[in-house]
Design a protein around this motif. Structure first.
Motif, PDB file in Angstrom:
ATOM      1  N   TYR A   1      12.667  -8.268  -7.682  1.00 53.78           N
ATOM      2  CA  TYR A   1      12.851  -6.819  -7.964  1.00 53.78           C
ATOM      3  C   TYR A   1      11.651  -6.601  -8.856  1.00 53.78           C
ATOM      4  CZ  TYR A   1      16.750  -3.348  -8.039  1.00 53.78           C
ATOM      5  OH  TYR A   1      17.633  -2.462  -7.418  1.00 53.78           O
ATOM      6  N   THR A   2      11.138  -5.313  -8.512  1.00 56.47           N
ATOM      7  CA  THR A   2      10.175  -4.840  -9.401  1.00 56.47           C
ATOM      8  C   THR A   2      10.675  -4.666 -10.890  1.00 56.47           C
ATOM      9  OG1 THR A   2      10.440  -2.538  -9.218  1.00 56.47           O
ATOM     10  CG2 THR A   2       9.289  -3.796  -7.279  1.00 56.47           C
TER      11      THR A   2
ATOM     12  N   HIS B   1      10.249  -1.928 -12.609  1.00 57.07           N
ATOM     13  CA  HIS B   1      10.640  -0.725 -12.705  1.00 57.07           C
ATOM     14  C   HIS B   1      12.212  -0.625 -12.369  1.00 57.07           C
ATOM     15  CE1 HIS B   1      11.343   3.645 -12.732  1.00 57.07           C
ATOM     16  NE2 HIS B   1      11.711   3.582 -11.670  1.00 57.07           N
ATOM     17  N   GLU B   2      12.535  -1.319 -11.126  1.00 60.07           N
ATOM     18  CA  GLU B   2      13.726  -1.327 -10.464  1.00 60.07           C
ATOM     19  C   GLU B   2      14.561  -2.029 -11.425  1.00 60.07           C
ATOM     20  OE1 GLU B   2      12.912  -1.003  -5.864  1.00 60.07           O
ATOM     21  OE2 GLU B   2      12.314  -2.916  -6.556  1.00 60.07           O
TER      22      GLU B   2
ATOM     23  N   PHE C   1      17.875  -0.382 -13.116  1.00 66.23           N
ATOM     24  CA  PHE C   1      19.095  -1.093 -13.024  1.00 66.23           C
ATOM     25  C   PHE C   1      19.930  -1.847 -14.352  1.00 66.23           C
ATOM     26  CE2 PHE C   1      21.656  -5.172 -12.186  1.00 66.23           C
ATOM     27  CZ  PHE C   1      22.508  -4.726 -11.251  1.00 66.23           C
TER      28      PHE C   1
ATOM     29  N   GLU D   1      18.367   8.331  -9.684  1.00 71.03           N
ATOM     30  CA  GLU D   1      17.101   7.816  -8.691  1.00 71.03           C
ATOM     31  C   GLU D   1      17.686   6.744  -8.008  1.00 71.03           C
ATOM     32  OE1 GLU D   1      12.971   4.988  -9.707  1.00 71.03           O
ATOM     33  OE2 GLU D   1      14.507   5.908 -11.355  1.00 71.03           O
TER      34      GLU D   1
ATOM     35  N   LEU E   1      17.472   3.584  -5.684  1.00 68.44           N
ATOM     36  CA  LEU E   1      16.803   2.071  -5.678  1.00 68.44           C
ATOM     37  C   LEU E   1      16.944   1.456  -4.504  1.00 68.44           C
ATOM     38  CD1 LEU E   1      17.832   0.981  -9.487  1.00 68.44           C
ATOM     39  CD2 LEU E   1      15.741   1.981  -8.840  1.00 68.44           C
TER      40      LEU E   1
END
Length: 381
Positions: free
Chosen positions: A184-185, A187-188, A192, A267, A269
């Motif tokens: 997972y990045t 930002h993600e 989350f 947003e 995801l």
């Protein structure tokens, strides 16, 4: 979605509870779970939800397997005995179970009952304060169990709250590391975590029916975690949509969650891929009592979660809320509290004070951030 009941409603329900159980023989084996489920219903916890709180446990003194009648993780343990049995002895047995629980599961309150009498022990109070009352007196003592409905007394800045805030940050750091390791990045993972943190806190603070998020994870996702990401994506997508605009064939449990405005779930995801260990971590986080954290302390700790080096020293270097208040109370908090107390009986003046708080900006030279002071003087935003 049900929120915390008013004390008036709880008192009305408690009268019905007394009528229903008055004259019952009080047999532990046959009636304990029915009694507990009816008791929890008085405080707004559904009978279905109460079934999640039954738990097998081990007695630390004997090593033998036992059975906790009800455990609301991080909050309360309930132990039932047959009518006429010694509640002090029942309390000792309950504490024996507590010794074997994880630190996160360990409750603040221990409630024992023989159907006709109650004994309520606060493990966080000085000298472990205990309150006792009979079934007939229950409506006069609902405040002793009001924590079941989300009413709790917090002493901001006390040692227990600071410790709880560190534990909460460690749980978030553990989950972040697992998300990071799954690809997972950054930002993600950050978005989350914020969404999950909101859901965990809402689960314990009366935003919706207690432990609904925990129930969702426990009953709607596979033990191997294979469908956890997609199920959470569906839940978070649903909370971003007003109830009147939702699909008509939603899972009833998901449909019970309220619309959450403000954009926290807006947003899009990528759906995270979870493993069984990641699901276990999230369930462990659900077992933590998030209503006990200090926003002031946890906020600074949460900022460190994304930093690999800082994660290893969570809780070692931070300014306690007690010391923060030593500085800011004489600077402006004492004056604001005095204004609040003076204007407490004037709706017009309170509204003006709230507007003034909204315009108030305080510079923290150490972190260059703004502080929200409205919580500390008791004025809702």
């Amino acid at each position: 979605m049900a929120k915390a009941l008013s004390l008036a409603e709880i008192r009305t329900r408690s009268n019905g509870f007394v009528v229903d159980w008055r004259g019952e023989p009080g047999e532990e084996r046959q009636q304990a779970q029915s009694f507990i489920r009816d008791l929890l219903t008085v405080f707004g916890i559904t009978k279905t939800k109460a079934g999640l709180y039954e738990k097998r446990a081990q007695r630390s003194s004997t090593g033998r397997q036992g059975y906790i009648d009800a455990l609301i993780p991080g909050l309360c343990l309930i132990e039932m005995k047959s009518a006429g049995k010694d509640l002090l002895q029942a309390e000792r047995q309950a504490l024996d179970y507590v010794d074997d629980l994880s630190e996160i599961e360990s409750p603040r309150w221990v409630v024992t009952s023989d159907f006709h009498n109650f004994r309520v022990l606060d493990l966080h109070a000085e000298a472990n304060d205990t309150e006792t009352f009979t079934l007939e007196e229950f409506p006069l003592h609902i405040e002793a169990l009001a924590f079941l409905a989300g009413y709790q007394t917090h002493s901001f800045g006390d040692e227990h709250q600071e410790k709880a805030s560190i534990q909460a940050a460690e749980l978030m750091a553990e989950l972040y590391e697992q998300l990071e390791g799954s690809g997972y990045t950054d930002h993600e993972a950050s978005v989350f975590l914020v969404r999950t943190l909101f859901s965990l806190y809402a689960d314990d603070s009366g935003v919706w029916e207690r432990d609904s998020f925990f129930e969702f994870i426990e009953t709607r996702t596979s033990e191997d975690g294979s469908d956890l990401g997609s199920q959470l994506a569906m839940l978070y997508q649903t909370m971003n949509r007003p109830t009147e605009n939702r699909q008509k064939n939603l899972d009833p449990l998901i449909a019970r969650f309220p619309y959450v405005n403000g954009g926290i779930f807006s947003e899009p995801l990528a759906i995270p891929a979870f493993s069984s260990s990641m699901r276990d971590t999230l369930l462990k986080a659900c077992g933590f009592n998030w209503s006990e954290i200090s926003p002031a302390i946890f906020g600074s700790l949460f900022q460190a979660v994304k930093d690999r080096t800082a994660r290893r020293t969570l809780g070692e270097h931070y300014t306690t809320e007690t010391n923060i208040l030593k500085t800011i109370n004489p600077l402006f908090m004492d004056e604001l509290r005095e204004q609040f107390a003076t204007n407490a009986n004037s709706t017009t003046k309170l509204k003006k004070l709230r507007r003034d708080l909204g315009d108030l900006r305080i510079l923290d030279p150490a972190f260059m951030r703004k502080l929200d002071v409205s919580r500390d003087i008791g004025v809702a935003a």
